[in-house]
Design a protein around this motif. Sequence first.
Motif, PDB file in Angstrom:
ATOM      1  N   VAL A 311      11.030 -33.185  42.384  1.00  0.00           N
ATOM      2  CA  VAL A 311      10.880 -34.095  41.238  1.00  0.00           C
ATOM      3  C   VAL A 311      12.021 -33.928  40.233  1.00  0.00           C
ATOM      4  O   VAL A 311      12.782 -32.961  40.291  1.00  0.00           O
ATOM      5  CB  VAL A 311       9.519 -33.849  40.548  1.00  0.00           C
ATOM      6  CG1 VAL A 311       8.378 -34.059  41.534  1.00  0.00           C
ATOM      7  CG2 VAL A 311       9.439 -32.436  39.964  1.00  0.00           C
ATOM      8  N   GLY A 312      12.110 -34.899  39.309  1.00  0.00           N
ATOM      9  CA  GLY A 312      13.133 -34.831  38.275  1.00  0.00           C
ATOM     10  C   GLY A 312      14.539 -34.972  38.826  1.00  0.00           C
ATOM     11  O   GLY A 312      15.467 -34.316  38.354  1.00  0.00           O
ATOM     12  N   MET A 313      14.717 -35.852  39.816  1.00  0.00           N
ATOM     13  CA  MET A 313      16.032 -36.049  40.436  1.00  0.00           C
ATOM     14  C   MET A 313      16.899 -36.937  39.541  1.00  0.00           C
ATOM     15  O   MET A 313      17.134 -38.111  39.833  1.00  0.00           O
ATOM     16  CB  MET A 313      15.867 -36.674  41.829  1.00  0.00           C
ATOM     17  CG  MET A 313      15.177 -35.798  42.848  1.00  0.00           C
ATOM     18  SD  MET A 313      16.157 -34.363  43.352  1.00  0.00           S
ATOM     19  CE  MET A 313      17.611 -35.143  44.002  1.00  0.00           C
ATOM     20  N   GLU A 314      17.347 -36.338  38.428  1.00  0.00           N
ATOM     21  CA  GLU A 314      18.140 -37.079  37.443  1.00  0.00           C
ATOM     22  C   GLU A 314      19.371 -36.277  37.048  1.00  0.00           C
ATOM     23  O   GLU A 314      19.357 -35.051  37.078  1.00  0.00           O
ATOM     24  CB  GLU A 314      17.280 -37.351  36.193  1.00  0.00           C
ATOM     25  CG  GLU A 314      16.054 -38.189  36.457  1.00  0.00           C
ATOM     26  CD  GLU A 314      14.871 -37.758  35.601  1.00  0.00           C
ATOM     27  OE1 GLU A 314      15.081 -37.320  34.449  1.00  0.00           O
ATOM     28  OE2 GLU A 314      13.730 -37.843  36.093  1.00  0.00           O
ATOM     29  N   GLU A 315      20.422 -36.990  36.688  1.00  0.00           N
ATOM     30  CA  GLU A 315      21.611 -36.333  36.171  1.00  0.00           C
ATOM     31  C   GLU A 315      21.254 -35.495  34.935  1.00  0.00           C
ATOM     32  O   GLU A 315      20.437 -35.920  34.113  1.00  0.00           O
ATOM     33  CB  GLU A 315      22.671 -37.372  35.792  1.00  0.00           C
ATOM     34  CG  GLU A 315      23.379 -38.001  36.980  1.00  0.00           C
ATOM     35  CD  GLU A 315      24.255 -37.016  37.741  1.00  0.00           C
ATOM     36  OE1 GLU A 315      25.276 -36.555  37.178  1.00  0.00           O
ATOM     37  OE2 GLU A 315      23.910 -36.716  38.905  1.00  0.00           O
ATOM     38  N   PHE A 318      18.752 -32.370  37.500  1.00  0.00           N
ATOM     39  CA  PHE A 318      19.060 -31.840  38.829  1.00  0.00           C
ATOM     40  C   PHE A 318      20.092 -32.752  39.475  1.00  0.00           C
ATOM     41  O   PHE A 318      19.714 -33.769  40.007  1.00  0.00           O
ATOM     42  CB  PHE A 318      17.798 -31.744  39.677  1.00  0.00           C
ATOM     43  CG  PHE A 318      17.984 -30.963  40.960  1.00  0.00           C
ATOM     44  CD1 PHE A 318      18.916 -29.944  41.050  1.00  0.00           C
ATOM     45  CD2 PHE A 318      17.213 -31.249  42.076  1.00  0.00           C
ATOM     46  CE1 PHE A 318      19.089 -29.235  42.221  1.00  0.00           C
ATOM     47  CE2 PHE A 318      17.370 -30.536  43.254  1.00  0.00           C
ATOM     48  CZ  PHE A 318      18.308 -29.532  43.320  1.00  0.00           C
ATOM     49  N   PRO A 319      21.406 -32.473  39.396  1.00  0.00           N
ATOM     50  CA  PRO A 319      21.986 -31.201  38.958  1.00  0.00           C
ATOM     51  C   PRO A 319      21.800 -30.938  37.467  1.00  0.00           C
ATOM     52  O   PRO A 319      21.839 -31.864  36.662  1.00  0.00           O
ATOM     53  CB  PRO A 319      23.478 -31.346  39.300  1.00  0.00           C
ATOM     54  CG  PRO A 319      23.718 -32.818  39.298  1.00  0.00           C
ATOM     55  CD  PRO A 319      22.452 -33.437  39.791  1.00  0.00           C
ATOM     56  N   SER A 320      21.636 -29.659  37.154  1.00  0.00           N
ATOM     57  CA  SER A 320      21.403 -29.240  35.777  1.00  0.00           C
ATOM     58  C   SER A 320      22.640 -29.456  34.923  1.00  0.00           C
ATOM     59  O   SER A 320      23.772 -29.291  35.377  1.00  0.00           O
ATOM     60  CB  SER A 320      21.014 -27.761  35.757  1.00  0.00           C
ATOM     61  OG  SER A 320      21.072 -27.243  34.449  1.00  0.00           O
ATOM     62  N   PRO A 367      19.744 -41.729  37.730  1.00  0.00           N
ATOM     63  CA  PRO A 367      19.350 -41.032  38.953  1.00  0.00           C
ATOM     64  C   PRO A 367      20.391 -39.994  39.348  1.00  0.00           C
ATOM     65  O   PRO A 367      21.588 -40.150  39.088  1.00  0.00           O
ATOM     66  CB  PRO A 367      19.286 -42.158  39.988  1.00  0.00           C
ATOM     67  CG  PRO A 367      19.101 -43.398  39.200  1.00  0.00           C
ATOM     68  CD  PRO A 367      19.838 -43.185  37.914  1.00  0.00           C
ATOM     69  N   SER A 368      19.947 -38.926  39.962  1.00  0.00           N
ATOM     70  CA  SER A 368      20.824 -37.839  40.375  1.00  0.00           C
ATOM     71  C   SER A 368      21.890 -38.327  41.346  1.00  0.00           C
ATOM     72  O   SER A 368      21.626 -39.163  42.227  1.00  0.00           O
ATOM     73  CB  SER A 368      19.998 -36.734  41.039  1.00  0.00           C
ATOM     74  OG  SER A 368      20.836 -35.789  41.664  1.00  0.00           O
ATOM     75  N   ARG A 369      23.093 -37.779  41.237  1.00  0.00           N
ATOM     76  CA  ARG A 369      24.171 -38.087  42.178  1.00  0.00           C
ATOM     77  C   ARG A 369      23.789 -37.701  43.605  1.00  0.00           C
ATOM     78  O   ARG A 369      24.306 -38.249  44.566  1.00  0.00           O
ATOM     79  CB  ARG A 369      25.457 -37.371  41.769  1.00  0.00           C
ATOM     80  CG  ARG A 369      25.410 -35.857  41.887  1.00  0.00           C
ATOM     81  CD  ARG A 369      26.627 -35.210  41.280  1.00  0.00           C
ATOM     82  NE  ARG A 369      26.657 -35.442  39.839  1.00  0.00           N
ATOM     83  CZ  ARG A 369      27.725 -35.265  39.089  1.00  0.00           C
ATOM     84  NH1 ARG A 369      28.859 -34.857  39.637  1.00  0.00           N
ATOM     85  NH2 ARG A 369      27.675 -35.481  37.790  1.00  0.00           N
ATOM     86  N   PHE A 370      22.857 -36.742  43.744  1.00  0.00           N
ATOM     87  CA  PHE A 370      22.433 -36.338  45.083  1.00  0.00           C
ATOM     88  C   PHE A 370      21.748 -37.483  45.818  1.00  0.00           C
ATOM     89  O   PHE A 370      21.814 -37.567  47.050  1.00  0.00           O
ATOM     90  CB  PHE A 370      21.501 -35.123  45.006  1.00  0.00           C
ATOM     91  CG  PHE A 370      22.138 -33.894  44.407  1.00  0.00           C
ATOM     92  CD1 PHE A 370      23.512 -33.713  44.458  1.00  0.00           C
ATOM     93  CD2 PHE A 370      21.372 -32.922  43.787  1.00  0.00           C
ATOM     94  CE1 PHE A 370      24.112 -32.586  43.897  1.00  0.00           C
ATOM     95  CE2 PHE A 370      21.954 -31.794  43.234  1.00  0.00           C
ATOM     96  CZ  PHE A 370      23.333 -31.620  43.291  1.00  0.00           C
TER      97      PHE A 370
END
Length: 489
Positions: A311-315, A318-320, A367-370
């Motif tokens: 969860v929390g897949m955001e720039e 995460f990545p922190s 959204p996270s770059r991942f």
Amino acid sequence: IQNILNFERDYSDLTTIKLEENYRSTKAIVAVANSVISRNKNQLKKDVFTSNEDGDQIEIIRAGSDNEEGRIIASTIFETCQKQGLRFSDFAILYRTNAQSRSFEESLRRLNIKYRIIGGLSFYQRKEIKDLMAYLRFAVNPADEEAFKRIINYPKRGIGDTSVEKILVSAYEHDIPLWDVVQNAHSFLGGRAGVSVDDFSTMIKAFQIEIERKDAFEAASSVAKQSGLLRELYEDKTIEGLSRYENVQELLNAIKEYVDNTENEDKSLGAFLQEIALLTDNDQDKSQTDAITLMTIHASKGLEFKQVFVVGMEEDLFPSQMMMQSREDLEEERRLFYVASTRAMDKLYLSYALTRYRFGRLLNCEPSRFLEEVNPAMLKVTKRLSATRDMPGAFRKEGPPGAAGFIGIKKQPETRLPTAMNVHTPSPDFKPSNTNGLKEGQLVEHPKFGFGKVQKIETEGLNKKASIQFEHFGEKTLLLSFAKLRIID
């Protein structure tokens, strides 16, 4: 990691044996993990594969807020257990920071789903949260002895255990409320302790004035600052200190979201405390084996679960944000993503929120770059937003199913609590009664809910609560230490 990367250079005569078969996860999960970790420059190359079945596509959950993220995941787990016959222990929720557990704990509790926290305490059991909650509780209800004992000398103000005991004994011997003794400490205590308690009572009185005039968030923020608690935590620069500070900020974020929620008519601090106290009243049974596992990604290494929610897949989450200073730091975050995703055996969910409260402000999230680094053919992206809360411009591209960034629309029904046609106006002579002797069958008046009849009185631990059937608002359970009730009969 550098020790591992340098090993071949330091020992030229070594033999390398690569363990490349994954016996745990489906082909889809392994492919997603490989696609992200392959972007790291500093690594010992491996071609990880599995002979397991292809498995489901990885589902990305797009939520409107962090609280909605919690509600969606809790309901998804509940529905999956019902449909597939899985146990709660088959699921894990993994997050980057401990502070993120709050929204998931609250959502799971509301559905009466058991959970366990690995490597830490439940959010409302953490010391820093209990400290701030004690300040808030005592300001709202100065008869709360447990809250008083917790905060009277924290942060330290020169009031020792002996002085605290004198205050409690004086209240008992003179048969007067604890708050009366605190307000008149100079009559019961001498020296510096008496002056310090006087200063403490002045501070609490100032808090009470703010609580009457301000909403829950403004009042709580003022208490956190003026009590010295925030400063105490902020000045601790250790990793643990930073985590404690983040936890307190997350509590303030929760209060801000409560105030901003249009369904909550009563924005007062007392109303918020009552909701949280009722939510956490029956604490989790730590011996429960069939429970969802909640933990940080760091704590999940070596474990496995049938279904996993990362969860929390955001720039910046995460990545922190703290790991964005160098390529090496970012690559360490990718390794964490690899660990998190390969904890899943059968099904992997990745979730993110469009908005998240930080330091009391509602911020838009990226959204996270991942998520962008994963081959889109492996993903099934689901939009789970109520129509009234949709927000444009975040990770949305139109296209056919399977296309990069496609969002399949799956609306969740919007639920609203019933409200009366007109908000109750308190009687001209309304004045809260002492509810210590409240009995079943008595008629009462509440400043917001109007007139009602007491159906049941219960005492659990330190909490005494009443179930009241109101004329226009139905049955509500209220904690008597926070509820303002006028006893009519």
